[in-house]
Design a protein around this motif. Structure first.
Motif, short mmCIF file in Angstrom:
data_model
loop_
_atom_site.label_atom_id
_atom_site.label_comp_id
_atom_site.label_asym_id
_atom_site.label_seq_id
_atom_site.Cartn_x
_atom_site.Cartn_y
_atom_site.Cartn_z
N LEU A 46 8.74 -6.85 42.10
CA LEU A 46 7.35 -7.03 41.70
C LEU A 46 7.17 -6.79 40.21
N SER A 47 7.89 -5.83 39.67
CA SER A 47 7.82 -5.58 38.23
C SER A 47 8.26 -6.80 37.45
N ALA A 48 9.34 -7.44 37.89
CA ALA A 48 9.82 -8.64 37.21
C ALA A 48 8.82 -9.79 37.35
N VAL A 49 8.25 -9.93 38.53
CA VAL A 49 7.28 -11.02 38.78
C VAL A 49 6.03 -10.82 37.92
N LEU A 50 5.56 -9.58 37.83
CA LEU A 50 4.37 -9.30 37.02
C LEU A 50 4.61 -9.58 35.54
N ARG A 51 5.77 -9.19 35.05
CA ARG A 51 6.06 -9.34 33.62
C ARG A 51 6.15 -10.82 33.22
N ARG A 52 6.56 -11.66 34.15
CA ARG A 52 6.74 -13.08 33.84
C ARG A 52 5.44 -13.87 33.95
#
Length: 376
Positions: free
Chosen positions: A265-271
């Protein structure tokens, strides 16, 4: 040595949702910041597999001799079955019907949706939550709410002698620290993420307003970006692909990821280009805070709790207005300077929301009421 028992039943629910994330984060913080002499244990109903309720450094989970349905029915009927411990924290309204003599009870109420928007829940769910919240207001030592907006509504629908304390959620550590670009790229590739996209995070259920978001994204003036949706399927038969067909939103632009862990989720949010939060009702809105922490701009509805959490760092749109939502999403993507300013303000604001603060405030409540219950 006094023991705090935390009811961790939500971690074993078919769809733990935001309250499950709250339970796990809070429990870890309560252990980390426990006062000298106190121990912390997790307690659940009887289940075949208790592993999802295991939290590092927390004793248990100990299983009570009743399945979830039996435990819920027992407490619903007012039976005084104490789950153990000298103090009990219920991270959801599933709680003993009253505190025990010499013991203390604190209950977290995340929102007042069962009162303000009962149509967004099942009839049984709305009725049960209304009764449980009213019972806690009458018989618990304290009720913890995540926002002043919920405290205000609670006074209107379920007032009682219990102390009401506003204790905001914190930001999980994974959203506070930078992510290695290579790791982010690997996670994005595995999840087959588009290069840029509008993101929504939440359980697929009516009150999250995802039908409105699909309708907004189908507007001609909306940003021509893919829509990525993260979250487990809840109740209410919200089918995003059926909604896409209804509103003529191209199915190839819709990416439904389902439930993912916090690292993904952290990766998805940052992108993401922007996080869209079209909710009809919320008590806090943890995805808003997480997006602010990683530096992703936010567009959210005028739900009072969302306005309170974002603190003016997101674009606000009226609930139920698909055109306004489409316009706001387009503005965030196209007005880069103004968006960058809001993002910077959001990151500063998010830094003030910590689980350390939440745990410290909750310990003050528990110790205070435990000492009072045992005063001679």
């Amino acid at each position: 040595m006094p023991e705090l028992v935390v009811l961790t039943e939500q971690l074993l629910a078919p769809v733990p949702g935001g309250t499950g994330r709250y339970t796990r984060e809070l429990l870890a913080a309560m252990v980390a910041y426990a006062p000298p002499g106190w121990t912390v244990a997790g307690v659940t109903a009887t289940h075949r597999d208790l592993r999802p309720a295991v939290v590092p450094n927390v004793a248990g989970p100990r299983a009570l001799p009743l399945p979830r349905r039996g435990l819920t029915a027992l407490w619903e009927r007012g039976v005084h079955f104490w789950p153990g411990g000298d103090a009990v924290h219920a991270p959801t309204p599933l709680a003993p019907p009253a505190r025990k003599r010499g013991r203390s009870l604190v209950v977290t109420v995340h929102d007042t949706v069962p009162f303000t928007h009962p149509e967004t829940l099942t009839r049984r769910g709305a009725s049960w939550h209304q009764s449980a919240i009213r019972r806690a207001a009458e018989r618990a030592n304290a009720i913890v709410v995540p926002t002043a907006a919920v405290a205000e509504e609670l006074a209107r629908y379920a007032s009682g002698p219990a102390t009401v304390a506003v204790v905001p959620h914190g930001v999980p550590e994974v959203f506070c620290k930078p992510m290695d670009p290579n790791e982010a790229a690997l996670r994005a590739g595995r999840l087959r993420l588009p290069e840029t996209y509008v993101l929504a995070v939440g359980t697929l259920e009516p009150r999250k307003g995802l039908d409105l978001l699909v309708q907004a994204m189908a507007q001609q003036h909306a940003p021509e970006l893919p829509l990525v949706v993260v979250g487990p399927r809840g109740w209410g038969q919200v089918d995003l692909f059926e909604l896409a067909a209804e509103y003529n939103f191209p199915a190839k632009r819709l990416h439904v990821l389902g439930r993912i862990d916090d690292e993904d989720l952290s990766a998805v949010l940052r992108r993401a280009s922007v996080l869209a939060v079209p909710s009809r009702a919320e008590g806090f809105g943890l995805p808003v805070l997480e997006a602010m922490a990683v530096g992703t701009p936010v567009v959210h509805t005028d739900v009072p709790a969302l306005v309170e959490v974002a603190g003016g760092t997101g674009l606000i749109v009226p609930r139920g207005d698909a055109d306004a939502l489409a316009n706001a999403l387009r503005n965030v993507v196209s007005e880069t300077v103004a968006t960058a300013e809001r993002v910077a303000q959001g990151q500063l604001r998010a830094a003030a929301f910590t689980w350390e603060h939440a745990a410290t405030e909750l310990w003050r409540l528990h110790v205070r009421f435990f000492d009072r219950a045992n005063a001679r």
